[in-house]
Design an enzyme around this catalytic site. Structure first.
Site, PDB file in Angstrom:
ATOM      1  N   LEU A 180       0.744  -1.110  -0.022  1.00  0.00           N
ATOM      2  CA  LEU A 180       0.043  -0.050   0.092  1.00  0.00           C
ATOM      3  C   LEU A 180       0.860   1.204   0.216  1.00  0.00           C
ATOM      4  O   LEU A 180       1.756   1.458   0.984  1.00  0.00           O
ATOM      5  CB  LEU A 180      -0.863   0.030   1.231  1.00  0.00           C
ATOM      6  CG  LEU A 180      -2.049  -1.407   1.503  1.00  0.00           C
ATOM      7  CD1 LEU A 180      -2.946  -1.134   2.571  1.00  0.00           C
ATOM      8  CD2 LEU A 180      -2.634  -1.614  -0.082  1.00  0.00           C
ATOM      9  N   ALA A 181       0.686   2.010  -1.204  1.00  0.00           N
ATOM     10  CA  ALA A 181       1.708   3.281  -1.057  1.00  0.00           C
ATOM     11  C   ALA A 181       0.988   4.412  -1.738  1.00  0.00           C
ATOM     12  O   ALA A 181       1.415   5.203  -2.574  1.00  0.00           O
ATOM     13  CB  ALA A 181       2.949   2.793  -1.946  1.00  0.00           C
ATOM     14  N   GLN A 233      -5.421   3.456  -6.832  1.00  0.00           N
ATOM     15  CA  GLN A 233      -6.550   3.652  -5.586  1.00  0.00           C
ATOM     16  C   GLN A 233      -7.030   5.137  -5.879  1.00  0.00           C
ATOM     17  O   GLN A 233      -6.151   6.099  -5.113  1.00  0.00           O
ATOM     18  CB  GLN A 233      -6.057   3.326  -4.389  1.00  0.00           C
ATOM     19  CG  GLN A 233      -7.295   3.521  -3.400  1.00  0.00           C
ATOM     20  CD  GLN A 233      -6.712   3.371  -1.909  1.00  0.00           C
ATOM     21  OE1 GLN A 233      -5.388   3.432  -1.503  1.00  0.00           O
ATOM     22  NE2 GLN A 233      -7.547   3.330  -0.791  1.00  0.00           N
ATOM     23  N   ASP A 242       5.282   2.764   3.660  1.00  0.00           N
ATOM     24  CA  ASP A 242       6.286   3.574   4.463  1.00  0.00           C
ATOM     25  C   ASP A 242       6.373   2.945   5.810  1.00  0.00           C
ATOM     26  O   ASP A 242       6.669   3.320   6.875  1.00  0.00           O
ATOM     27  CB  ASP A 242       5.120   4.845   5.026  1.00  0.00           C
ATOM     28  CG  ASP A 242       3.795   4.431   5.531  1.00  0.00           C
ATOM     29  OD1 ASP A 242       3.620   3.133   5.608  1.00  0.00           O
ATOM     30  OD2 ASP A 242       2.897   5.364   5.787  1.00  0.00           O
ATOM     31  N   GLU A 262     -10.261  -0.369  15.929  1.00  0.00           N
ATOM     32  CA  GLU A 262      -9.350   0.749  15.958  1.00  0.00           C
ATOM     33  C   GLU A 262      -9.555   1.638  17.017  1.00  0.00           C
ATOM     34  O   GLU A 262     -10.491   1.637  17.757  1.00  0.00           O
ATOM     35  CB  GLU A 262      -9.823   1.343  14.547  1.00  0.00           C
ATOM     36  CG  GLU A 262      -9.560   0.763  13.235  1.00  0.00           C
ATOM     37  CD  GLU A 262      -8.116   0.414  12.841  1.00  0.00           C
ATOM     38  OE1 GLU A 262      -7.349   1.364  13.582  1.00  0.00           O
ATOM     39  OE2 GLU A 262      -7.632  -0.542  12.501  1.00  0.00           O
ATOM     40  N   HIS A 320      49.302  17.311  -7.042  1.00  0.00           N
ATOM     41  CA  HIS A 320      48.320  18.257  -6.651  1.00  0.00           C
ATOM     42  C   HIS A 320      47.965  19.118  -7.687  1.00  0.00           C
ATOM     43  O   HIS A 320      48.487  19.326  -8.628  1.00  0.00           O
ATOM     44  CB  HIS A 320      48.887  19.112  -5.558  1.00  0.00           C
ATOM     45  CG  HIS A 320      50.669  18.958  -5.192  1.00  0.00           C
ATOM     46  ND1 HIS A 320      51.276  18.370  -4.332  1.00  0.00           N
ATOM     47  CD2 HIS A 320      51.292  19.324  -6.556  1.00  0.00           C
ATOM     48  CE1 HIS A 320      52.729  18.397  -4.780  1.00  0.00           C
ATOM     49  NE2 HIS A 320      52.787  18.817  -5.978  1.00  0.00           N
ATOM     50  N   TYR A 339      43.800  18.643 -12.966  1.00  0.00           N
ATOM     51  CA  TYR A 339      42.689  17.958 -13.621  1.00  0.00           C
ATOM     52  C   TYR A 339      42.972  17.023 -14.785  1.00  0.00           C
ATOM     53  O   TYR A 339      43.796  17.294 -15.651  1.00  0.00           O
ATOM     54  CB  TYR A 339      41.628  19.024 -14.455  1.00  0.00           C
ATOM     55  CG  TYR A 339      40.683  18.290 -14.985  1.00  0.00           C
ATOM     56  CD1 TYR A 339      39.643  17.451 -14.374  1.00  0.00           C
ATOM     57  CD2 TYR A 339      40.551  18.358 -16.458  1.00  0.00           C
ATOM     58  CE1 TYR A 339      38.718  17.110 -15.262  1.00  0.00           C
ATOM     59  CE2 TYR A 339      39.543  17.738 -17.150  1.00  0.00           C
ATOM     60  CZ  TYR A 339      38.628  17.218 -16.432  1.00  0.00           C
ATOM     61  OH  TYR A 339      37.555  16.460 -17.221  1.00  0.00           O
ATOM     62  N   ASN A 368      40.439  19.025 -22.427  1.00  0.00           N
ATOM     63  CA  ASN A 368      39.910  17.853 -23.174  1.00  0.00           C
ATOM     64  C   ASN A 368      38.641  18.270 -23.868  1.00  0.00           C
ATOM     65  O   ASN A 368      38.062  17.644 -24.944  1.00  0.00           O
ATOM     66  CB  ASN A 368      39.385  16.668 -22.186  1.00  0.00           C
ATOM     67  CG  ASN A 368      38.541  17.095 -21.144  1.00  0.00           C
ATOM     68  OD1 ASN A 368      38.542  18.151 -20.767  1.00  0.00           O
ATOM     69  ND2 ASN A 368      37.831  16.168 -20.554  1.00  0.00           N
TER      70      ASN A 368
END
Length: 456
Positions: free
Chosen positions: A11-12, A76, A105, A154, A363, A366, A386
């Site tokens: 159930l979601a 749903q 959940d 409930e 160091h 790139y 590049n």
């Protein structure tokens, strides 16, 4: 476990109003993946032949995020209770299969607990997951007759006497498909909420003389649901503590277990050491004697034996051979590969680049779209240029090359074995073996030079 075929309904459909978010509640992440994905994974591991996901709010986003062709999506359109949600999925149930009901959940439900629940389901009856709470306020109470489960009331419909019961319903249950369809067809909404409660089927089964077997989870956190971000954060804490405990018991040295995050899977060798505030994402493999410094992020990477990653480095979709050293403050982006003994130092970035055996980029460098041989020294401030504004191009550097500091290699370009590039050089053409290349502007000296003075 029952030998019957089994389907799972998740159930979601909830909106998650208390999350204060445009994202469907079940798509909020725990340990790096959507809550509902944890539940789907558990359903698959428990042996579900079919998984029916009941959705409502944000259905398009759910489907585009999960991208799981094995799911049967069940709409749903109106959220009229758990019983109503199950009614939408009921046409897909086979009469001779067991149907397990889960919640998108409730992300920490374990496979072991689900297996125990399915195994405990009586023939023709219901397996029900329940827990006992010190404060059961707000939850449906389990009613019993002569010690046997007879129904669920409930909280809003419970009498004062029933509200004293501390055994509560988790909402997770398993029943036969034919029985479930029959009971679901009899549900009504004659209650305080005006909703169709799946819990009413417990009394129906009891009145038919069916047995209801109550099973307790191994940990309370397995059945805790998420309705707001505070609850989600608490479950994240529980999950991470459990993962850290497993790793410690398996021989991984976590210097501060409370400051370690696992957001995926971790395979590891022996004598691995991980310092504080390290994040592991996706699928990560750590070899023997790997050391990871504080504040590192490792994602979808394989790191070989005896590698050391110094603090605050980021390694993503990378492959490291044995005895490599990284960082501090290094970044390996997707496609980075280091061969045995290679070194990448502070403020060095690599992407789609291979650094050969024993090669070093110490160091401020790139390296992108590059293939670098063995025993190469890359000086500080080196850049592989590049990208020309439209396309990427490759830089190839052979073995035993020395690249001086502040060098720009304008790709496509190849530097052959043994070449030396002087500091401050811009390389635009290929370099042959053992050549020295430099492109410096002549140095000018002007004696007695005075700098300009500002006018007052």
């Amino acid at each position: 476990m029952s030998s019957h075929a089994m389907s799972v309904v998740i159930l979601a459909a909830g909106k998650g109003t208390r999350m204060y978010s445009d994202l469907p509640k079940v798509l909020h992440t725990l340990a790096g993946k959507p809550m509902v994905q944890h539940v789907i994974d558990a359903a698959k591991h428990v042996g579900a032949q079919h998984i029916h996901l009941v959705y409502g709010h944000g259905g398009d986003l759910l489907q585009s995020t999960l991208k799981d062709a094995s799911l049967n999506w069940v709409l749903q359109a109106e959220q009229l209770g758990t019983g109503h949600a199950m009614q939408q999925a009921a046409p897909f149930f086979s009469d001779d299969e067991d149907v397990l009901m889960l919640y998108g959940d409730v992300p920490l439900i374990s496979v072991d607990t689900l297996q125990q629940l399915c195994a405990a389901k009586p023939q023709g009856g219901i397996g029900l997951l329940t827990v006992k709470l010190d404060d059961p306020t707000g939850y449906g109470r389990i009613t019993r007759e002569n010690g046997n489960v007879s129904g669920i009331v409930e909280h809003k419909d419970a009498s004062d006497e029933q509200r004293q019961i501390n055994e509560i319903n988790t909402g997770i249950l398993v029943a036969n498909g034919a029985d479930l369809k029959r009971w679901l067809a009899k549900l009504d909404n004659n209650n305080a909420q005006g909703e169709y409660y799946i819990t009413d089927i417990i009394a129906m089964a009891w009145n038919e003389g069916r047995e209801i077997a109550a099973v307790h989870p191994q940990r309370l956190s397995e059945v805790e649901g998420v309705n707001n971000r505070l609850q989600l954060a608490r479950l994240e804490h529980v999950y991470q503590a459990e993962q850290a405990e497993k790793l410690l018991l398996a021989g991984v040295m976590l210097r501060d277990p409370a400051r370690f995050d696992l957001r995926g899977t971790l395979q590891h060798g022996r004598d691995v050491e991980i310092d504080a505030n390290v994040i592991i994402e996706g699928d990560v493999v750590l070899g023997n004697r790997v050391k990871i410094g504080a504040g590192c992020v490792i994602k979808n990477s394989v790191i070989g034996d005896d590698c050391e990653i110094s603090p605050y480095s980021v390694v993503e979709d990378a492959l490291l051979d044995t005895a490599c050293t990284i960082g501090p403050f290094a970044r390996l982006r997707p496609g980075a590969e280091l061969l045995e003994g290679a070194h990448v130092g502070n403020f060095v970035e690599m992407k789609k680049a291979r650094l050969g055996k024993g090669s070093k980029a110490g160091h401020l460098t790139y390296l992108g779209d590059a293939e670098i041989g063995d025993n190469v020294n890359i000086g500080a401030g080196t850049i592989t240029c590049n990208y020309d504004g439209a396309n990427k191009h490759k830089t190839i550097i052979g073995d035993d090359v020395f690249v001086g500091s502040d060098t720009q290699l304008v790709a496509p370009v190849t530097v052959a074995k043994g070449a030396t590039i002087a500091a401050g050089t811009t390389v635009t053409r290929n370099i042959a073996e053992n050549e020295l290349v430099l492109t410096r502007v002549p140095q000018v000296h002007k004696q007695g030079w005075r700098r300009p003075v500002k006018k007052k």
